[in-house]
Design a protein around this motif. Structure first.
Motif, PDB file in Angstrom:
ATOM      1  N   GLN A   1     -15.755   6.416  26.173  1.00  0.00           N
ATOM      2  CA  GLN A   1     -15.908   7.535  27.102  1.00  0.00           C
ATOM      3  C   GLN A   1     -14.979   8.687  26.724  1.00  0.00           C
ATOM      4  O   GLN A   1     -15.304   9.849  26.907  1.00  0.00           O
ATOM      5  CB  GLN A   1     -15.607   7.079  28.530  1.00  0.00           C
TER       6      GLN A   1
ATOM      7  N   TYR B   1      -6.208  18.729  37.019  1.00  0.00           N
ATOM      8  CA  TYR B   1      -7.462  18.578  36.269  1.00  0.00           C
ATOM      9  C   TYR B   1      -7.332  19.199  34.883  1.00  0.00           C
ATOM     10  O   TYR B   1      -7.701  18.590  33.873  1.00  0.00           O
ATOM     11  CB  TYR B   1      -8.627  19.220  37.029  1.00  0.00           C
TER      12      TYR B   1
ATOM     13  N   THR C   1     -16.675   1.165  34.955  1.00  0.00           N
ATOM     14  CA  THR C   1     -15.536   1.674  34.184  1.00  0.00           C
ATOM     15  C   THR C   1     -15.874   3.017  33.561  1.00  0.00           C
ATOM     16  O   THR C   1     -15.025   3.911  33.508  1.00  0.00           O
ATOM     17  CB  THR C   1     -15.129   0.723  33.049  1.00  0.00           C
ATOM     18  N   MET C   2     -17.105   3.174  33.107  1.00  0.00           N
ATOM     19  CA  MET C   2     -17.492   4.478  32.555  1.00  0.00           C
ATOM     20  C   MET C   2     -17.373   5.549  33.627  1.00  0.00           C
ATOM     21  O   MET C   2     -16.808   6.626  33.394  1.00  0.00           O
ATOM     22  CB  MET C   2     -18.943   4.422  32.057  1.00  0.00           C
TER      23      MET C   2
ATOM     24  N   GLN D   1     -13.822   6.494  34.237  1.00  0.00           N
ATOM     25  CA  GLN D   1     -13.281   7.372  33.199  1.00  0.00           C
ATOM     26  C   GLN D   1     -13.710   8.816  33.430  1.00  0.00           C
ATOM     27  O   GLN D   1     -12.980   9.748  33.116  1.00  0.00           O
ATOM     28  CB  GLN D   1     -13.752   6.913  31.816  1.00  0.00           C
ATOM     29  N   GLN D   2     -14.911   8.991  33.952  1.00  0.00           N
ATOM     30  CA  GLN D   2     -15.417  10.342  34.211  1.00  0.00           C
ATOM     31  C   GLN D   2     -14.857  10.913  35.499  1.00  0.00           C
ATOM     32  O   GLN D   2     -15.160  12.056  35.851  1.00  0.00           O
ATOM     33  CB  GLN D   2     -16.942  10.314  34.309  1.00  0.00           C
TER      34      GLN D   2
ATOM     35  N   ASN E   1     -18.999  17.512  32.244  1.00  0.00           N
ATOM     36  CA  ASN E   1     -18.168  16.621  33.048  1.00  0.00           C
ATOM     37  C   ASN E   1     -17.633  17.337  34.289  1.00  0.00           C
ATOM     38  O   ASN E   1     -17.666  16.808  35.398  1.00  0.00           O
ATOM     39  CB  ASN E   1     -17.037  16.087  32.188  1.00  0.00           C
TER      40      ASN E   1
END
Lengths: 222, 222
Positions: free
Chosen positions: A63, A150, B59-60, B63-64, B157
């Motif tokens: 990721q 951030y 988990t992905m 992470q984001q 993101n």
DNA sequence: GTATCGGATATTGGATCCAATATTCAATAT
DNA sequence: ATATTGAATATTGGATCCAATATCCGATAC
């Protein structure tokens, strides 16, 4: 009232995040070469765990863009093409300059002292591979004053992707000397409260590293 | 020579990435409310898999920054405080303006046509919840001309984190009308090759949305 | 009646086992 | 000699099972 000090063992890091941190560090510092395969079984053995937390750690790394995974083939350390590395430097210059601009008005004497101490340790450091850590610490100390979490996270991620190349370049030729000089100039602008100048110097500092890297290495990887 | 068309079933997405994509979409579109718990068992049942790929997907997402996980407690949809949302809007304004500046000189007639078609669909759209998709598609179409994949990923993101709030705000009051007007102005600047103006309009467009959100909602969450 | 304690339940993190496929290498046909 | 085939091995993705702990709820003491 609590009569005993609690230790939060329940909040202790999971196996997966420990493995993630270790692998991340190894990649960021360049101990694992670009393209190096990361075998789940092997990693699991070295941490005395099963492959499950290892897989979790690898998905985290993927990721973050630090590894590339292919089905039935596994994970390898993700190298950067010259174009990709250049783009990340440009991105850093943009974001870090802005963060610096907004951080300067909020810098306390303590922040400046901490940053100054960083530079002194930087100058006195004997282990060249430690330069990278101190470099990051210096910049992060100043940026943190911006109170923009951030932005800091995004910068950290970008830094992770190119840090290896930066470290390699830092020990070459006049990399160290120039970094020292530019850091001093940035700190000076911060101390004088000149936000615009600090921002401009930060951008130049990063773009200079980009160009230096492009010169020294024809192509970084694949 | 290949006599048959190959289908790459081996490269088909893994269960984990399918689950990830589905959950991501649900969170981004606001179908899952902030703080909503995501039970591994429940998700696993609804996808007819075990909990393993679900955990990988979670988990992905973590992470984001789209979910927050706590040991023995599980994952919940990560809401944003007003300060966090504001910071992300500021970040977008900075990065998207720069990407736009670099994209304009590279825009072909085809890119502009595609973007224009987006706006027409946007104006004609009946389903308000579809506005969000079209909004993203419009911006992404223009940004993609910049050929800056890292920047695009970072923007994507950031967008994921605030899209829910943006969509909610878009259907309110004059959100739609203003968006339509501003999109037209941006597209006009792009068509005329005025990079600086396109960049400035993009920043204003995003900061306007930020302020509008801040007005309409006292606090976004938690 | 209220607060505290202890067990039942729910839920997550990790270990072990199985299935699927890529890779390697020896055997064989041309 | 070279290219092709097929079995053995290596390695990953997923399923099932077990351990640890948070939460809930009833019982009990005051």
């Amino acid at each position: 009232m609590a009569k005993f000090q609690t230790v939060d063992i329940g909040r202790s890091a999971s196996a997966a995040s420990i493995i993630f941190a270790a692998l991340r560090r190894a990649i960021v510092e360049g101990d694992l070469a670009d393209g190096e395969p990361l075998r789940q079984d092997e990693i699991a053995r070295s941490f005395n765990t099963s492959r499950i937390p290892v897989r979790e750690a690898l998905t985290m790394l993927e990721q973050q863009g630090l590894v590339k995974t292919e089905r039935y083939k596994g994970a390898v350390v993700a190298g950067l093409s010259m174009a990709e590395a250049t783009e990340i430097f440009d991105f850093r210059a943009l974001v870090e300059a802005e963060v610096m601009r907004r951080a300067v008005p909020k810098m306390t004497a303590e922040v400046l002292d901490t940053a100054r101490a960083c530079l002194e340790r930087f100058a006195a450091a004997s282990d060249p591979m430690h330069y990278g850590d101190l470099n990051r610490e210096f910049h992060e100390t100043l940026y943190r004053a911006s109170a923009l979490p951030y932005h800091l996270g995004v910068i950290e991620n970008a830094m992770d992707r190119i840090d290896r190349y930066l470290r390699a370049q830092l020990v070459l030729s006049d990399g160290m000397e120039r970094a020292r000089r530019e850091h001093l100039a940035i700190l000076d602008a911060c101390a004088k409260g000149e936000a615009e100048r600090a921002a401009a110097l930060t951008a130049e500092h990063i773009l200079g590293a980009r160009d230096s890297l492009a010169e020294h290495m024809g192509s970084v990887s694949r």
